[in-house]
Design a protein around this motif. Structure first.
Motif, PDB file in Angstrom:
ATOM      1  N   PHE A   1       2.543 -15.549 -13.772  1.00  0.00           N
ATOM      2  CA  PHE A   1       2.653 -14.288 -13.055  1.00  0.00           C
ATOM      3  C   PHE A   1       1.284 -13.616 -13.031  1.00  0.00           C
ATOM      4  CE2 PHE A   1       3.369 -13.260 -17.450  1.00  0.00           C
ATOM      5  CZ  PHE A   1       2.695 -12.064 -17.638  1.00  0.00           C
ATOM      6  N   SER A   2       1.110 -12.764 -12.035  1.00  0.00           N
ATOM      7  CA  SER A   2      -0.122 -11.980 -11.941  1.00  0.00           C
ATOM      8  C   SER A   2       0.223 -10.586 -11.445  1.00  0.00           C
ATOM      9  CB  SER A   2      -1.124 -12.649 -11.005  1.00  0.00           C
ATOM     10  OG  SER A   2      -0.630 -12.648  -9.680  1.00  0.00           O
ATOM     11  N   TYR A   3      -0.612  -9.646 -11.803  1.00  0.00           N
ATOM     12  CA  TYR A   3      -0.417  -8.259 -11.416  1.00  0.00           C
ATOM     13  C   TYR A   3      -1.770  -7.695 -11.012  1.00  0.00           C
ATOM     14  CZ  TYR A   3       0.636  -3.290 -11.675  1.00  0.00           C
ATOM     15  OH  TYR A   3       0.781  -1.975 -11.371  1.00  0.00           O
ATOM     16  N   ASN A   4      -1.826  -7.047  -9.871  1.00  0.00           N
ATOM     17  CA  ASN A   4      -3.076  -6.477  -9.395  1.00  0.00           C
ATOM     18  C   ASN A   4      -2.780  -5.113  -8.793  1.00  0.00           C
ATOM     19  OD1 ASN A   4      -5.700  -6.144  -8.635  1.00  0.00           O
ATOM     20  ND2 ASN A   4      -5.681  -7.691  -7.032  1.00  0.00           N
ATOM     21  N   SER A   5      -3.578  -4.117  -9.155  1.00  0.00           N
ATOM     22  CA  SER A   5      -3.383  -2.783  -8.601  1.00  0.00           C
ATOM     23  C   SER A   5      -4.716  -2.040  -8.583  1.00  0.00           C
ATOM     24  CB  SER A   5      -2.359  -1.990  -9.412  1.00  0.00           C
ATOM     25  OG  SER A   5      -2.889  -1.666 -10.675  1.00  0.00           O
ATOM     26  N   PHE A   6      -4.775  -1.025  -7.734  1.00  0.00           N
ATOM     27  CA  PHE A   6      -5.930  -0.130  -7.715  1.00  0.00           C
ATOM     28  C   PHE A   6      -5.498   1.201  -7.115  1.00  0.00           C
ATOM     29  CE2 PHE A   6      -6.217  -2.091  -3.523  1.00  0.00           C
ATOM     30  CZ  PHE A   6      -6.487  -1.009  -2.698  1.00  0.00           C
ATOM     31  N   GLU A   7      -6.331   2.203  -7.327  1.00  0.00           N
ATOM     32  CA  GLU A   7      -6.142   3.517  -6.730  1.00  0.00           C
ATOM     33  C   GLU A   7      -7.512   4.081  -6.401  1.00  0.00           C
ATOM     34  OE1 GLU A   7      -4.495   7.968  -7.861  1.00  0.00           O
ATOM     35  OE2 GLU A   7      -3.619   6.218  -8.863  1.00  0.00           O
ATOM     36  N   ARG A   8      -7.646   4.611  -5.205  1.00  0.00           N
ATOM     37  CA  ARG A   8      -8.925   5.173  -4.780  1.00  0.00           C
ATOM     38  C   ARG A   8      -8.641   6.452  -4.006  1.00  0.00           C
ATOM     39  NH1 ARG A   8     -14.331   2.234  -3.427  1.00  0.00           N
ATOM     40  NH2 ARG A   8     -15.568   4.060  -3.828  1.00  0.00           N
ATOM     41  N   SER A   9      -9.337   7.555  -4.332  1.00  0.00           N
ATOM     42  CA  SER A   9      -9.155   8.831  -3.653  1.00  0.00           C
ATOM     43  C   SER A   9     -10.462   9.273  -3.033  1.00  0.00           C
ATOM     44  CB  SER A   9      -8.676   9.912  -4.627  1.00  0.00           C
ATOM     45  OG  SER A   9      -7.380   9.622  -5.080  1.00  0.00           O
ATOM     46  N   LEU A  10     -10.354   9.818  -1.818  1.00  0.00           N
ATOM     47  CA  LEU A  10     -11.524  10.312  -1.097  1.00  0.00           C
ATOM     48  C   LEU A  10     -11.290  11.759  -0.708  1.00  0.00           C
ATOM     49  CD1 LEU A  10     -11.854   7.322   1.375  1.00  0.00           C
ATOM     50  CD2 LEU A  10     -13.237   7.716  -0.641  1.00  0.00           C
ATOM     51  N   LEU A  11     -12.278  12.607  -0.961  1.00  0.00           N
ATOM     52  CA  LEU A  11     -12.207  13.993  -0.534  1.00  0.00           C
ATOM     53  C   LEU A  11     -12.556  14.039   0.943  1.00  0.00           C
ATOM     54  CD1 LEU A  11     -11.864  17.008  -1.153  1.00  0.00           C
ATOM     55  CD2 LEU A  11     -14.279  17.060  -1.775  1.00  0.00           C
ATOM     56  N   LEU A  12     -11.619  14.514   1.760  1.00  0.00           N
ATOM     57  CA  LEU A  12     -11.839  14.584   3.203  1.00  0.00           C
ATOM     58  C   LEU A  12     -12.639  15.832   3.549  1.00  0.00           C
ATOM     59  CD1 LEU A  12      -8.245  13.619   4.372  1.00  0.00           C
ATOM     60  CD2 LEU A  12     -10.293  12.189   4.485  1.00  0.00           C
ATOM     61  N   PRO A  13     -13.529  15.743   4.542  1.00  0.00           N
ATOM     62  CA  PRO A  13     -14.240  16.937   4.976  1.00  0.00           C
ATOM     63  C   PRO A  13     -13.267  17.933   5.608  1.00  0.00           C
ATOM     64  CG  PRO A  13     -15.133  14.951   6.035  1.00  0.00           C
ATOM     65  CD  PRO A  13     -13.942  14.551   5.249  1.00  0.00           C
ATOM     66  N   GLU A  14     -13.645  19.196   5.651  1.00  0.00           N
ATOM     67  CA  GLU A  14     -12.766  20.222   6.212  1.00  0.00           C
ATOM     68  C   GLU A  14     -12.628  20.103   7.722  1.00  0.00           C
ATOM     69  OE1 GLU A  14     -13.978  24.099   4.919  1.00  0.00           O
ATOM     70  OE2 GLU A  14     -13.866  23.546   2.809  1.00  0.00           O
ATOM     71  N   ASN A  15     -13.533  19.373   8.369  1.00  0.00           N
ATOM     72  CA  ASN A  15     -13.530  19.313   9.828  1.00  0.00           C
ATOM     73  C   ASN A  15     -12.721  18.140  10.392  1.00  0.00           C
ATOM     74  OD1 ASN A  15     -15.258  17.264   9.042  1.00  0.00           O
ATOM     75  ND2 ASN A  15     -16.810  17.698  10.590  1.00  0.00           N
ATOM     76  N   VAL A  16     -11.731  17.620   9.648  1.00  0.00           N
ATOM     77  CA  VAL A  16     -10.908  16.508  10.147  1.00  0.00           C
ATOM     78  C   VAL A  16      -9.466  16.960  10.353  1.00  0.00           C
ATOM     79  CG1 VAL A  16     -12.351  14.767   9.042  1.00  0.00           C
ATOM     80  CG2 VAL A  16     -10.304  15.584   7.864  1.00  0.00           C
ATOM     81  N   LEU A  17      -8.764  16.212  11.194  1.00  0.00           N
ATOM     82  CA  LEU A  17      -7.348  16.458  11.463  1.00  0.00           C
ATOM     83  C   LEU A  17      -6.526  15.553  10.540  1.00  0.00           C
ATOM     84  CD1 LEU A  17      -7.621  16.442  15.351  1.00  0.00           C
ATOM     85  CD2 LEU A  17      -7.260  18.442  13.899  1.00  0.00           C
ATOM     86  N   GLU A  18      -6.076  16.116   9.432  1.00  0.00           N
ATOM     87  CA  GLU A  18      -5.354  15.317   8.428  1.00  0.00           C
ATOM     88  C   GLU A  18      -4.072  14.709   8.978  1.00  0.00           C
ATOM     89  OE1 GLU A  18      -4.701  17.559   4.868  1.00  0.00           O
ATOM     90  OE2 GLU A  18      -6.838  17.701   4.408  1.00  0.00           O
TER      91      GLU A  18
ATOM     92  N   PHE B   1       0.817  -1.212   0.000  1.00  0.00           N
ATOM     93  CA  PHE B   1       0.000   0.000   0.000  1.00  0.00           C
ATOM     94  C   PHE B   1       0.847   1.257   0.000  1.00  0.00           C
ATOM     95  CE2 PHE B   1      -2.794  -3.166   1.897  1.00  0.00           C
ATOM     96  CZ  PHE B   1      -3.949  -2.972   1.174  1.00  0.00           C
ATOM     97  N   ASP B   2       0.319   2.283  -0.653  1.00  0.00           N
ATOM     98  CA  ASP B   2       0.882   3.631  -0.621  1.00  0.00           C
ATOM     99  C   ASP B   2      -0.284   4.566  -0.316  1.00  0.00           C
ATOM    100  OD1 ASP B   2       2.378   5.941  -0.918  1.00  0.00           O
ATOM    101  OD2 ASP B   2       2.241   5.931  -3.103  1.00  0.00           O
ATOM    102  N   VAL B   3      -0.290   5.154   0.878  1.00  0.00           N
ATOM    103  CA  VAL B   3      -1.385   6.023   1.307  1.00  0.00           C
ATOM    104  C   VAL B   3      -0.820   7.424   1.490  1.00  0.00           C
ATOM    105  CG1 VAL B   3      -3.130   6.434   3.076  1.00  0.00           C
ATOM    106  CG2 VAL B   3      -2.512   4.085   2.474  1.00  0.00           C
ATOM    107  N   SER B   4      -1.504   8.412   0.896  1.00  0.00           N
ATOM    108  CA  SER B   4      -1.036   9.795   1.003  1.00  0.00           C
ATOM    109  C   SER B   4      -2.220  10.739   1.147  1.00  0.00           C
ATOM    110  CB  SER B   4      -0.198  10.177  -0.221  1.00  0.00           C
ATOM    111  OG  SER B   4      -0.982  10.099  -1.390  1.00  0.00           O
ATOM    112  N   ILE B   5      -1.924  11.932   1.649  1.00  0.00           N
ATOM    113  CA  ILE B   5      -2.928  13.002   1.765  1.00  0.00           C
ATOM    114  C   ILE B   5      -2.360  14.222   1.060  1.00  0.00           C
ATOM    115  CG2 ILE B   5      -4.216  14.487   3.323  1.00  0.00           C
ATOM    116  CD1 ILE B   5      -3.848  12.265   5.446  1.00  0.00           C
ATOM    117  N   GLU B   6      -3.113  14.719   0.084  1.00  0.00           N
ATOM    118  CA  GLU B   6      -2.672  15.889  -0.659  1.00  0.00           C
ATOM    119  C   GLU B   6      -3.885  16.699  -1.098  1.00  0.00           C
ATOM    120  OE1 GLU B   6       0.038  17.051  -4.569  1.00  0.00           O
ATOM    121  OE2 GLU B   6      -0.124  14.971  -3.953  1.00  0.00           O
ATOM    122  N   ASN B   7      -3.847  18.005  -0.828  1.00  0.00           N
ATOM    123  CA  ASN B   7      -4.917  18.934  -1.208  1.00  0.00           C
ATOM    124  C   ASN B   7      -6.291  18.465  -0.730  1.00  0.00           C
ATOM    125  OD1 ASN B   7      -3.076  20.622  -2.540  1.00  0.00           O
ATOM    126  ND2 ASN B   7      -3.262  19.421  -4.412  1.00  0.00           N
TER     127      ASN B   7
END
Length: 156
Positions: free
Chosen positions: A106-123, A75-81
């Motif tokens: 061989f097999s390869y599996n990947s995904f990417e999912r982005s969520l817009l965080l509410p303004e009232n959270v502590l990032e 996993f690669d988890v990040s917070i940006e903007n």
């Protein structure tokens, strides 16, 4: 009078790849897609996006993402903007060598999912945990957001 094989104009290439004993329409309409070989519950009916649950509590949000078969290092988890972005990538290879043959898969599996965080959270206080195929997040709310209670609106 001559007997001519019927060619379906709606499926122009079907006669090239099917026989009298194999119904291509039935294969794609029923057998493969509707009988569970493509797990709709896991991927939530969307290609490449695992299922996601979001629950709001008084002091925090809980986010759960179904990602079985992965490891924590995948996993690669990040917070940006204001977006929480979750990426995962996994590649497996398996090779068997015997005296008269070699099998390599061989097999390869990947995904990417982005969520817009509410303004009232502590990032900067977001915590993540991966256990039994579920990636869980605890997203704390700011103090002022905790104090705000829903207001009842009267209907006239």
């Amino acid at each position: 009078m001559t007997l001519v094989r019927f060619k379906n104009r709606n499926r122009p290439f079907s006669n090239l790849i099917t026989s009298d004993f194999f119904d291509m329409e039935d294969f794609f309409d029923n057998r493969f897609w509707k009988k569970g070989l493509v797990n709709e519950n896991f991927w939530n009916g969307r290609s490449g996006e695992p299922a996601l649950n979001i629950r709001e509590e008084d002091r925090h949000f809980e986010i759960e993402l179904a990602a079985p078969g992965f490891e924590k290092k995948d996993f690669d988890v990040s917070i940006e903007n204001g977006y929480l972005t979750i990426k995962a990538e996994k590649e497996d290879t398996e090779e068997t060598k015997k005296e008269n043959y070699t099998r390599k898969e061989f097999s390869y599996n990947s995904f990417e999912r982005s969520l817009l965080l509410p303004e009232n959270v502590l990032e900067d206080k977001i915590k993540a945990k991966y256990n039994d195929g579920i990636l869980s997040f605890k997203v704390l709310k700011k103090e002022e957001a905790k104090k705000l209670k829903p207001k009842k609106v009267e209907i006239a």
